[in-house]
Design an enzyme around this catalytic site. Structure first.
Site, mmCIF file in Angstrom:
data_model
loop_
_atom_site.group_PDB
_atom_site.id
_atom_site.type_symbol
_atom_site.label_atom_id
_atom_site.label_comp_id
_atom_site.label_asym_id
_atom_site.label_seq_id
_atom_site.Cartn_x
_atom_site.Cartn_y
_atom_site.Cartn_z
ATOM 1 N N PHE A 9 -3.945 25.982 -7.595
ATOM 2 C CA PHE A 9 -2.996 26.706 -6.779
ATOM 3 C C PHE A 9 -1.834 25.834 -6.333
ATOM 4 C CE2 PHE A 9 -7.038 28.866 -6.450
ATOM 5 C CZ PHE A 9 -6.670 30.150 -6.800
ATOM 6 N N VAL A 59 -1.743 18.579 -4.522
ATOM 7 C CA VAL A 59 -2.310 18.140 -3.250
ATOM 8 C C VAL A 59 -1.783 16.750 -2.923
ATOM 9 C CG1 VAL A 59 -4.424 17.758 -1.946
ATOM 10 C CG2 VAL A 59 -4.396 19.431 -3.784
ATOM 11 N N LYS A 73 -1.941 20.876 0.701
ATOM 12 C CA LYS A 73 -1.900 21.639 -0.546
ATOM 13 C C LYS A 73 -0.601 22.415 -0.565
ATOM 14 C CE LYS A 73 -4.662 23.490 -3.835
ATOM 15 N NZ LYS A 73 -5.991 23.248 -4.306
ATOM 16 N N ASP A 124 -13.896 29.646 -8.274
ATOM 17 C CA ASP A 124 -13.457 28.446 -8.980
ATOM 18 C C ASP A 124 -14.281 27.249 -8.529
ATOM 19 O OD1 ASP A 124 -12.031 27.010 -10.795
ATOM 20 O OD2 ASP A 124 -10.236 26.796 -9.564
#
Ligand SMILES: *[C@@H]1O[C@H](CO)[C@@H](O)[C@H](O)[C@H]1NC(C)=O
Ligand SMILES: *[C@@H]1O[C@H](CO)[C@@H](O)[C@H](O)[C@H]1NC(C)=O
Ligand SMILES: *[C@@H]1O[C@H](CO)[C@@H](O)[C@H](O)[C@H]1NC(C)=O
Ligand SMILES: *[C@@H]1O[C@H](CO)[C@@H](O)[C@H](O)[C@H]1NC(C)=O
Ligand SMILES: *[C@@H]1O[C@H](CO)[C@@H](O)[C@H](O)[C@H]1NC(C)=O
Ligand SMILES: *[C@@H]1O[C@H](CO)[C@@H](O)[C@H](O)[C@H]1NC(C)=O
Ligand SMILES: *[C@@H]1O[C@H](CO)[C@@H](O)[C@H](O)[C@H]1NC(C)=O
Ligand SMILES: *[C@@H]1O[C@H](CO)[C@@H](O)[C@H](O)[C@H]1NC(C)=O
Ligand SMILES: *[C@@H]1O[C@H](CO)[C@@H](O)[C@H](O)[C@H]1NC(C)=O
Ligand SMILES: *[C@@H]1O[C@H](CO)[C@@H](O)[C@H](O)[C@H]1NC(C)=O
Length: 810
Positions: A504, A507, A521, A618
């Protein structure tokens, strides 16, 4: 053009009695509209005239779209009183003194429209939004409009609800049949209660509630990933109404009540196919049926059975409930008494209960709301009236709570009053179970006599999280960090601070001014979510608190930037240990077993105890972070919920997951469930035990992946060959065997064969005998390759370790 056609019209009506069809722009009180004549809006979108529906021989005055070829009536004047005499003269006239509209059959009035006030020079005109308006040609003041008297259709911009000033209620009622526009039993109106909401009725029975307005939408509606409509809501002393607009104004759309299908339909015109396409319906599902689950019941379409009693309640008549007769509803486990000490259970993601017995103050905070409820003995629940931002406004309920639906995304939090002791039970009962199971385990352990470190880790397994139903739970304020602070902390997102790149977004490591280390993030712009929506979602996720979940410290939303701020984990992720030839030696068996059990408890919490029912989707070694004591903490939970598109609305589906960890049914059909997480957990266990990656696993003598390899060894009776050599000799044989056994149970092909996480936790912490595993899914490397070529999905990223996102349009 207007004057020319008008002159022509007058000329024709004077000299030819049965004049050919004439289209005009407006009529005044000295003119009239008779059969064959039409009134057309300026841009030619809509037309008013006489029509005869279906097989009927009756004539009606109505409005339809002129720009589309399929005759679609959106408004009817004389729906209850048709012109039955086919040779009668039908005329629409404006009365010059009162400005009222009259429709005559021969000389008999069959319909009239009462003007709010007489206009000096009245002019009847059809506008391009479909509104037929009678105005004063000079003052432009409206005396009458068709939008005030809707039939079965709500057009964009049209209001449903109350005009208190003029005493008009605008409500919809369906056509009886497609031949008969007279009102059917299906109606829809805005309920003028202290906490208003639109509702659909079947005659005098309530049929479906939309839920009250929550600042963004009505609470029964799940948040749409790809909205095409925007709603607006007005509630003041002059007006109580809602309306909608199409976001793309070049689309043609309408909402209509359909008596045959018994629902409200939102339809969009398809220019290419030249017909109407169904976009959405209300009710959406069985759970929308008004009061289906009775008092204090809630309906969740994802549960079997769909009706469940609220926390702290049980079915009033269990026998009926078992037979799926939910009418009697639920009652409290222990009755409330005014003098009792009470708190509140927070139930998230709901369509709020029926508001007929409620009270509202829009300027009170959630805390004031709670106080108000506590002070009033008859108050049974409270909620925010506006969920935007961190929430505002106060609604409290009295009497029975009826018609609650679990909508999850987009739903609201409801705080239900409970005995303080009832709120405690959840915690104590899990503790009691813990003690019993623990005692049983100890007895068995005593018999089996295994090393003491096993006992230690087992005790830990038995602590079940019970944090979700805290009495009087504080409203969590999620810190909002500003971009400058985060930019500073991460040295402007410098590459040297980059910890990695996940599914996504990237980081970064950072350090706040006060010295606290954080992980940031930075979310890639996956989502079309609005800022408030995003914030709500993050607040939900922040409420998930468990020892084995990474703690969310806050978020940062500025412009297009959306970031999540987590606690920093100095030991990085599990994959940096188990797949690294040097660092894997740091993890002996007891540490690995502790990690397996911790991850299992974390997932169990997500699946079951958190009440949000998060499916991680995930799970993988790189999403398991290790703290300073090498305790595991799951990261990226709730991300799929926020970004993964649980929504199927808009007809797209996004599959989120990682190649090599996905369950077959998820990878192939996009079907995710708690059991697909169980599959991923099975792989993770095998990887922890073997120190090898499922993906990229290679043995010269066969084409199997790690799953297939483990399955082969299991069947050959040599499962211990799976164990990572760097674990050394000091391990509890039975424990390792048990882990391999449980992992194979998790990896079974069929989701229904796999255990739930609570079973997994139980199996890991007891010595009971286990079922024989059936053949696992995806045990050949080729299997998983074929999956992607066969289903033809587009992989947006193909690197083994990266999360892939598959987008598929249906
Ligand atoms: C319609 O209006 C015209 C004049 O504008 C008039 O001559 C005619 O009689 C009217 N028709 C009816 C049926 O009233
Ligand atoms: C109209 O009548 C025909 C023949 O009687 C019938 O087949 C058809 O279904 C009817 N249509 C409607 C809309 O009622
Ligand atoms: C129908 O209308 C025609 C024309 O105005 C009239 O002559 C006839 O009497 C009407 N029939 C009835 C039943 O009213
Ligand atoms: C208009 O309405 C008034 C009152 O209802 C009535 O007396 C009058 O005759 C009407 N005028 C016309 C032209 O119909
Ligand atoms: C609407 O509700 C308000 C407040 O309950 C009440 O005062 C008012 O009379 C109602 N209006 C109508 C038209 O029912
Ligand atoms: C509507 O109400 C009628 C009469 O009460 C009933 O027979 C019918 O089944 C109801 N329809 C639906 C869809 O609930
Ligand atoms: C709006 O809809 C029209 C017609 O379907 C389409 O051509 C256009 O691209 C859409 N505009 C936006 C901004 O989506
Ligand atoms: C109701 O739905 C049926 C079936 O889809 C359709 O034939 C009918 O035209 C619809 N009625 C209205 C008023 O849209
Ligand atoms: C409520 O509690 C009080 C004190 O415990 C008791 O005397 C009373 O009977 C209770 N009332 C009800 C309705 O249970
Ligand atoms: C609503 O709440 C506000 C803030 O607590 C208070 O000042 C106000 O008087 C309340 N209004 C009503 C009608 O209770």
């Amino acid at each position: 053009m207007a004057n020319a056609s008008l002159t022509l019209f007058l000329f024709l009506s004077l000299f030819l009695f049965s004049s050919p069809s004439t289209a005009v722009d407006f009529i005044t009180s000295s003119q009239n509209l008779t059969h064959g004549d039409t009134l057309v809006s300026a841009k030619g979108f809509f037309e008013l005239g006489f029509f005869t529906p279906g097989n009927s021989t009756n004539r009606y005055l109505g409005i339809w779209y002129k720009i589309i070829p399929v005759r679609t009536i959106v408004w009817v004047a004389n729906r209850e009183n048709p012109i039955r005499n086919s040779s009668a003269v039908a005329v629409l006239k404006i009365n010059s003194t009162s400005s009222d509209l009259f429709l005559f059959e021969n000389d008999v009035v069959v319909w009239s429209g009462k003007s709010l006030k007489p206009a000096k020079s009245p002019k009847l005109q059809l506008l391009d939004d479909g509104n037929l308006v009678l105005k004063d040609a000079e003052s432009e003041e409206t005396s009458w409009q068709s939008f005030d008297y809707p039939t079965d259709t709500l057009l964009p911009g049209m209001k449903l609800g109350w005009d208190f000033k003029n005493g008009i209620q605008r409500r919809l009622s369906a056509w009886k049949t497609s031949d008969d526009p007279s009102p059917g039993s299906l109606t829809m109106e805005m309920m003028n209660t202290s906490y208003p909401e639109p509702a659909m009725w079947n005659g005098s029975n309530e049929y479906m509630r939309s839920g009250p307005w929550n600042g963004l939408q009505f609470s029964a509606k799940p948040t749409s990933a790809l909205p095409i409509l925007v709603y607006s809501y007005v509630n003041n002393k002059f007006e109580l109404s809602y309306s909608y607009e199409l976001i793309n104004s070049s689309l043609i759309g309408r909402m209509v009540l359909n008596q045959t299908k018994f629902r409200r339909e939102a339809l969009l015109w398809s220019e290419s196919e030249k017909n109407w396409k169904l976009y959405a319906t209300m009710p959406r599902d069985y759970c929308d049926t008004y009061g289906l689950c009775g008092a204090f019941g809630s309906c969740d379409i994802e549960q079997v059975p769909a009706c469940q009693c609220l926390f702290g309640f049980h079915p009033k008549v269990q026998e009926k409930w078992n037979l799926m007769d939910y009418n009697e509803g639920c009652v409290r486990n222990k009755p409330l008494n005014c003098s009792d000490k009470t708190g509140f259970a927070k139930l998230p993601g709901l369509k709020l209960p029926d508001t007929k017995q409620s009270w509202v103050n829009e300027s009170m905070s959630l805390n004031e709301c709670k106080e108000k409820c506590l002070r009033d003995c008859s108050c049974v629940a409270f909620a925010n009236t506006d969920i935007r931002g961190s929430g505002n406004g106060c609604a409290i309920w009295f009497g029975e709570l009826v018609d609650i639906k679990v909508v999850r995304k987009g739903g609201q939090d409801l705080y239900v009053r409970m005995l303080a002791s009832e709120l405690e039970t959840k915690k104590t009962s899990s503790a009691v179970v813990g003690i019993i199971v623990g005692a049983a385990a100890l007895v068995i352990l005593g018999l089996v006599l295994i090393g003491f470190y096993v006992i230690r880790s087992k005790r830990r397994n038995l602590e079940v999280a019970g944090k979700d139903l805290e009495g009087q739970e504080d409203d969590l304020e999620l810190p909002l960090f500003d971009l400058a602070t985060i930019s500073n902390a991460t040295d402007n997102f410098s590459n040297s601070n980059k910890l990695g790149e996940g599914g996504f977004g990237a980081v970064f490591r950072g350090r706040l001014k006060d010295g606290q280390e954080i992980a940031v993030k930075r979310l890639s712009s996956y989502s079309r979510q609005g800022t408030d929506e995003f914030k709500n979602e993050v607040i939900l996720i922040a409420k998930l608190q468990h020892r084995n979940l990474v703690k969310l410290l806050g978020c940062c939303i500025q412009g297009d930037e959306k970031m999540l701020i987590y606690e920093y984990m100095p030991n990085k992720s599990l994959d940096s240990f188990i797949f690294d030839s040097a660092r894997k030696k740091l993890l002996d068996w007891s540490k690995r077993f502790n990690i397996i059990c911790g991850v299992a408890r974390g997932i169990l919490y997500l699946h079951q105890d958190s009440r949000l029912r998060i499916i991680h989707r995930d799970l993988k070694a790189s999403n398991v972070l290790l703290d300073i004591d090498l305790n595991p903490k799951i990261s990226d939970f709730g991300m799929a919920r926020t970004f993964g598109g649980d929504q199927t609305e808009g007809n797209t589906q996004r599959v989120v997951g990682t190649y090599g960890y996905m369950a077959p049914e998820y990878a192939i059909d996009g079907q995710f469930s708690i059991k697909s997480d169980v599959f991923s957990f099975g792989i993770l266990m095998l990887e922890i035990i073997s120190g090898e990656k499922n993906r990229g696993f290679f043995r010269p003598n066969h084409a199997l992946n790690l799953i297939g390899h483990a399955w082969k060894l299991w069947n050959e009776g040599k499962p211990l060959e799976l164990i990572d050599a760097s674990i050394g000799e000091s391990y509890a044989l039975s424990e390792v065997l048990r882990c391999i056994h449980v992992s194979l149970l998790c990896l079974q092909q069929l989701p229904e064969d796999r255990p739930t996480m609570s079973n997994v936790v139980l199996m890991l912490s007891s010595e009971s005998s286990l079922a024989q595993p059936k053949q696992p899914g995806f045990y050949m490397e080729r299997d998983s390759l074929e999956v992607f070529s066969v289903s033809g999905k587009n992989e947006s990223s193909t690197t083994n370790e990266l999360t892939i996102t598959l987008l598929e349009a249906r």
